[in-house]
Design a protein around this motif. Sequence first.
Motif: not given
Length: 248
Positions: A66-93
């Motif tokens: 929960i952000p509080g007053a005056g906080e300075s927040i940095e939002v980074y992008a997802v790191e690559r390669p991205q690890h997805v838990p579980g296997a096998p890796l499957r997609f839905l488009l």
Amino acid sequence: MNGPEIHLDFAPELRLFVPSGHRQGRTPVITDGRSTLGHVIESIGVPLTEAGRLVVDGLPVETSHIPGAGESIEVYAVERPQHVPGAPLRFLLDVHLGTLARRLRLLGVDAAYFSEDIGDPALATISARERRVLLSRDRGLLRRRELWAGAYVYSDRPDEQLRDVLSRFTPELAPWTRCTACNGDLVPATKDSVRDRIEGGTERTHDVFAQCVACERVYWRGAHHQRLDAIVAAALRDFSPVPRSADD
């Protein structure tokens, strides 16, 4: 909102999602004092599927913070390669990514796809039930809470889309093993076994066939094979792991 003022700084990769006023680095945001940081980030326009590390005044936090007053927040992008838990890796488009789905299947990647729009709730349910990473250019779809995992596809060009997904998730590649039409497995087939499914010209000029175990579609090295082979060769060159030598 009429509460604490915080200051947000979005990574350059995420600035396409936010209004122009938030694209120049550290900018003020008024919160309600109750919403989580994850909710604040999404309310500005960034899907949480694309947000990586969150840092508040130099310390890492979770989306539940929960952000509080005056906080300075940095939002980074997802790191690559991205690890997805579980296997096998499957997609839905989603329905707008048919070409990408076929190219992933060409490379042997499990990619579920529906040629008709089945609706956002159904896609989210399938993602959760089958533990598939949902790929989409629809930011609203990626905000659905029932998703198991998701990712925004940044380009509208199939070549760039494929490179984006392969570089982000590094799925195992097994070209020519999956049906591009239905996502089923391909197995070798004899000419005799598929004769009733091919035309006379194909029967006379080809001897090597494969067939889908699910939809029974037959494959051979036809007129488009050279173009498809180029897609496969580029993917294997750029995204297959480099084998380690015995001396490593």
